[in-house]
Write a protein that holds these residues in place. Structure first.
Motif, PDB file in Angstrom:
ATOM      1  N   MET A 177      64.449  61.799   9.048  1.00 47.83           N
ATOM      2  CA  MET A 177      64.991  60.477   8.760  1.00 47.83           C
ATOM      3  C   MET A 177      63.835  59.486   8.793  1.00 47.83           C
ATOM      4  O   MET A 177      63.032  59.481   9.706  1.00 47.83           O
ATOM      5  CB  MET A 177      66.046  60.125   9.816  1.00 47.83           C
ATOM      6  CG  MET A 177      66.523  58.701   9.740  1.00 47.83           C
ATOM      7  SD  MET A 177      67.804  58.328  10.949  1.00 47.83           S
ATOM      8  CE  MET A 177      69.209  58.883  10.051  1.00 47.83           C
ATOM      9  N   ARG A 178      63.777  58.636   7.799  1.00 43.19           N
ATOM     10  CA  ARG A 178      62.728  57.615   7.759  1.00 43.19           C
ATOM     11  C   ARG A 178      63.143  56.465   8.654  1.00 43.19           C
ATOM     12  O   ARG A 178      64.315  56.187   8.845  1.00 43.19           O
ATOM     13  CB  ARG A 178      62.519  57.135   6.327  1.00 43.19           C
ATOM     14  CG  ARG A 178      61.893  58.260   5.493  1.00 43.19           C
ATOM     15  CD  ARG A 178      61.266  57.773   4.238  1.00 43.19           C
ATOM     16  NE  ARG A 178      60.107  56.934   4.364  1.00 43.19           N
ATOM     17  CZ  ARG A 178      58.881  57.351   4.611  1.00 43.19           C
ATOM     18  NH1 ARG A 178      58.647  58.609   4.846  1.00 43.19           N
ATOM     19  NH2 ARG A 178      57.875  56.510   4.648  1.00 43.19           N
ATOM     20  N   ALA A 179      62.166  55.773   9.184  1.00 42.39           N
ATOM     21  CA  ALA A 179      62.427  54.681  10.116  1.00 42.39           C
ATOM     22  C   ALA A 179      62.975  53.452   9.413  1.00 42.39           C
ATOM     23  O   ALA A 179      63.704  52.692   9.989  1.00 42.39           O
ATOM     24  CB  ALA A 179      61.152  54.324  10.870  1.00 42.39           C
ATOM     25  N   ALA A 180      62.641  53.262   8.172  1.00 42.40           N
ATOM     26  CA  ALA A 180      63.127  52.110   7.417  1.00 42.40           C
ATOM     27  C   ALA A 180      62.982  52.435   5.941  1.00 42.40           C
ATOM     28  O   ALA A 180      62.485  53.487   5.566  1.00 42.40           O
ATOM     29  CB  ALA A 180      62.340  50.854   7.796  1.00 42.40           C
ATOM     30  N   ARG A 181      63.402  51.516   5.080  1.00 39.94           N
ATOM     31  CA  ARG A 181      63.363  51.777   3.653  1.00 39.94           C
ATOM     32  C   ARG A 181      61.991  51.546   3.028  1.00 39.94           C
ATOM     33  O   ARG A 181      61.778  51.915   1.899  1.00 39.94           O
ATOM     34  CB  ARG A 181      64.375  50.888   2.950  1.00 39.94           C
ATOM     35  CG  ARG A 181      65.784  51.255   3.285  1.00 39.94           C
ATOM     36  CD  ARG A 181      66.731  50.389   2.525  1.00 39.94           C
ATOM     37  NE  ARG A 181      68.071  50.686   2.973  1.00 39.94           N
ATOM     38  CZ  ARG A 181      69.143  50.237   2.394  1.00 39.94           C
ATOM     39  NH1 ARG A 181      69.048  49.447   1.358  1.00 39.94           N
ATOM     40  NH2 ARG A 181      70.326  50.541   2.849  1.00 39.94           N
ATOM     41  N   ASP A 182      61.077  50.925   3.712  1.00 41.73           N
ATOM     42  CA  ASP A 182      59.788  50.636   3.101  1.00 41.73           C
ATOM     43  C   ASP A 182      58.920  51.893   3.080  1.00 41.73           C
ATOM     44  O   ASP A 182      59.040  52.763   3.937  1.00 41.73           O
ATOM     45  CB  ASP A 182      59.074  49.483   3.816  1.00 41.73           C
ATOM     46  CG  ASP A 182      58.724  49.801   5.248  1.00 41.73           C
ATOM     47  OD1 ASP A 182      57.593  49.528   5.633  1.00 41.73           O
ATOM     48  OD2 ASP A 182      59.591  50.318   5.970  1.00 41.73           O
ATOM     49  N   PRO A 183      58.038  52.003   2.077  1.00 47.38           N
ATOM     50  CA  PRO A 183      57.252  53.226   1.927  1.00 47.38           C
ATOM     51  C   PRO A 183      56.284  53.485   3.072  1.00 47.38           C
ATOM     52  O   PRO A 183      55.901  54.614   3.294  1.00 47.38           O
ATOM     53  CB  PRO A 183      56.493  53.011   0.615  1.00 47.38           C
ATOM     54  CG  PRO A 183      56.662  51.592   0.246  1.00 47.38           C
ATOM     55  CD  PRO A 183      57.805  51.047   1.029  1.00 47.38           C
ATOM     56  N   GLY A 184      55.908  52.472   3.827  1.00 45.23           N
ATOM     57  CA  GLY A 184      54.978  52.677   4.925  1.00 45.23           C
ATOM     58  C   GLY A 184      55.657  53.011   6.241  1.00 45.23           C
ATOM     59  O   GLY A 184      55.001  53.038   7.275  1.00 45.23           O
ATOM     60  N   ALA A 185      56.942  53.263   6.216  1.00 45.36           N
ATOM     61  CA  ALA A 185      57.676  53.516   7.455  1.00 45.36           C
ATOM     62  C   ALA A 185      57.260  54.852   8.073  1.00 45.36           C
ATOM     63  O   ALA A 185      56.892  55.789   7.381  1.00 45.36           O
ATOM     64  CB  ALA A 185      59.178  53.531   7.182  1.00 45.36           C
ATOM     65  N   VAL A 186      57.334  54.894   9.382  1.00 47.86           N
ATOM     66  CA  VAL A 186      56.986  56.096  10.137  1.00 47.86           C
ATOM     67  C   VAL A 186      58.126  57.105   9.992  1.00 47.86           C
ATOM     68  O   VAL A 186      59.292  56.749  10.056  1.00 47.86           O
ATOM     69  CB  VAL A 186      56.797  55.724  11.631  1.00 47.86           C
ATOM     70  CG1 VAL A 186      56.566  56.960  12.470  1.00 47.86           C
ATOM     71  CG2 VAL A 186      55.689  54.722  11.782  1.00 47.86           C
ATOM     72  N   LEU A 187      57.758  58.364   9.790  1.00 40.09           N
ATOM     73  CA  LEU A 187      58.757  59.424   9.750  1.00 40.09           C
ATOM     74  C   LEU A 187      59.254  59.629  11.174  1.00 40.09           C
ATOM     75  O   LEU A 187      58.469  59.937  12.073  1.00 40.09           O
ATOM     76  CB  LEU A 187      58.158  60.708   9.183  1.00 40.09           C
ATOM     77  CG  LEU A 187      59.142  61.844   8.935  1.00 40.09           C
ATOM     78  CD1 LEU A 187      60.207  61.395   7.936  1.00 40.09           C
ATOM     79  CD2 LEU A 187      58.419  63.057   8.397  1.00 40.09           C
ATOM     80  N   LEU A 188      60.531  59.437  11.387  1.00 37.90           N
ATOM     81  CA  LEU A 188      61.098  59.444  12.725  1.00 37.90           C
ATOM     82  C   LEU A 188      61.165  60.857  13.288  1.00 37.90           C
ATOM     83  O   LEU A 188      61.614  61.787  12.626  1.00 37.90           O
ATOM     84  CB  LEU A 188      62.491  58.817  12.683  1.00 37.90           C
ATOM     85  CG  LEU A 188      63.093  58.327  13.977  1.00 37.90           C
ATOM     86  CD1 LEU A 188      62.160  57.336  14.673  1.00 37.90           C
ATOM     87  CD2 LEU A 188      64.415  57.636  13.691  1.00 37.90           C
ATOM     88  N   ASP A 189      60.717  61.011  14.506  1.00 33.23           N
ATOM     89  CA  ASP A 189      60.737  62.288  15.206  1.00 33.23           C
ATOM     90  C   ASP A 189      62.198  62.752  15.344  1.00 33.23           C
ATOM     91  O   ASP A 189      63.074  61.952  15.658  1.00 33.23           O
ATOM     92  CB  ASP A 189      60.097  62.103  16.591  1.00 33.23           C
ATOM     93  CG  ASP A 189      59.924  63.417  17.322  1.00 33.23           C
ATOM     94  OD1 ASP A 189      60.949  63.948  17.816  1.00 33.23           O
ATOM     95  OD2 ASP A 189      58.789  63.888  17.402  1.00 33.23           O
ATOM     96  N   PRO A 190      62.476  64.051  15.121  1.00 37.49           N
ATOM     97  CA  PRO A 190      63.862  64.540  15.249  1.00 37.49           C
ATOM     98  C   PRO A 190      64.482  64.276  16.615  1.00 37.49           C
ATOM     99  O   PRO A 190      65.678  64.088  16.729  1.00 37.49           O
ATOM    100  CB  PRO A 190      63.743  66.041  14.979  1.00 37.49           C
ATOM    101  CG  PRO A 190      62.482  66.197  14.196  1.00 37.49           C
ATOM    102  CD  PRO A 190      61.569  65.089  14.651  1.00 37.49           C
ATOM    103  N   ALA A 191      63.660  64.249  17.664  1.00 41.43           N
ATOM    104  CA  ALA A 191      64.187  63.978  19.009  1.00 41.43           C
ATOM    105  C   ALA A 191      64.751  62.570  19.109  1.00 41.43           C
ATOM    106  O   ALA A 191      65.658  62.316  19.896  1.00 41.43           O
ATOM    107  CB  ALA A 191      63.081  64.171  20.051  1.00 41.43           C
ATOM    108  N   ALA A 192      64.243  61.644  18.316  1.00 43.99           N
ATOM    109  CA  ALA A 192      64.768  60.280  18.300  1.00 43.99           C
ATOM    110  C   ALA A 192      65.838  60.115  17.226  1.00 43.99           C
ATOM    111  O   ALA A 192      66.764  59.316  17.376  1.00 43.99           O
ATOM    112  CB  ALA A 192      63.631  59.287  18.058  1.00 43.99           C
ATOM    113  N   GLY A 193      65.707  60.874  16.139  1.00 41.72           N
ATOM    114  CA  GLY A 193      66.672  60.770  15.040  1.00 41.72           C
ATOM    115  C   GLY A 193      68.036  61.335  15.388  1.00 41.72           C
ATOM    116  O   GLY A 193      69.057  60.855  14.894  1.00 41.72           O
ATOM    117  N   GLU A 194      68.077  62.319  16.247  1.00 44.61           N
ATOM    118  CA  GLU A 194      69.357  62.948  16.609  1.00 44.61           C
ATOM    119  C   GLU A 194      70.268  61.992  17.381  1.00 44.61           C
ATOM    120  O   GLU A 194      71.447  61.863  17.044  1.00 44.61           O
ATOM    121  CB  GLU A 194      69.071  64.237  17.403  1.00 44.61           C
ATOM    122  CG  GLU A 194      70.282  65.118  17.620  1.00 44.61           C
ATOM    123  CD  GLU A 194      70.973  64.816  18.942  1.00 44.61           C
ATOM    124  OE1 GLU A 194      72.194  64.972  19.004  1.00 44.61           O
ATOM    125  OE2 GLU A 194      70.285  64.406  19.895  1.00 44.61           O
TER     126      GLU A 194
END
Length: 184
Positions: A1-18
């Motif tokens: 899951m991406r952290a936000a819609r902008d292209p420079g957003a950090v790819l969210l760690d699965p441990a935080a995305g869950e």
């Protein structure tokens, strides 16, 4: 899951995305939030988690989020402001983040006092929009045509004309002294 819609957003760690995905499911299933609300809150919290992941240098898991300080939240809010986000959007983002933290506290017993200590950004009230001339004339015609004594209709039309043409509020119009009237 991406952290936000902008292209420079950090790819969210699965441990935080869950936990985020579970919270979004909770919003829909238990709280009955609409799909657009869920999407907006999800974007806000994912952006927050993405920022915290970069800010902390580790996955923002609930236990780590509970230990955040006010300075961490202020850093996130400052970064949002640097992106050009206005006070209204930042207030909505903060409301979503507070909701996420409330859910973490409810489901996992982890409390973060810093999120409650944050001040919500001040939102300036918008200026009232003027009524279009044709709409004002339609209102005046309707008031003049009401079945009342002719002097009452004339008074009401005069007051509404004053309010509209001078841009006055009711309190301002009531405060106009009698001696200010152009006629005796």
């Amino acid at each position: 899951m991406r952290a936000a819609r902008d292209p420079g957003a950090v790819l969210l760690d699965p441990a935080a995305g869950e936990p985020l995905a579970r919270w979004l499911d909770y919003l829909t299933a238990t709280r009955g939030r609409a799909a657009l609300t869920r999407e907006a809150y999800g974007t806000s919290v994912a952006g927050f988690l993405g920022f915290m992941q970069a800010h902390l240098g580790e996955a923002p898991v609930p236990a780590r989020l509970a230990a955040l300080a006010i300075a961490d939240f202020r850093a996130w809010m400052a970064a949002r402001r640097m992106q050009g986000v206005g006070a209204r959007t930042l207030a909505r983002d903060l409301a979503a983040v507070r909701g996420f933290f409330a859910w973490i506290e409810e489901t996992q017993g982890l409390h973060c006092p810093a999120v409650l200590a944050l001040a919500t950004p001040k939102i300036r009230p918008g200026l009232p929009r003027p009524v279009a001339a044709n709409d004002a004339v339609a209102v005046l015609d309707r008031v003049a045509a009401r079945p009342a004594a002719p002097w009452i209709a004339a008074r009401d039309v005069a007051v509404l004309t004053l309010l509209w043409s001078a841009g006055l509020r009711i309190g301002e119009a009531l405060g106009v002294p009698w001696r200010a009237a152009p006629l005796g």
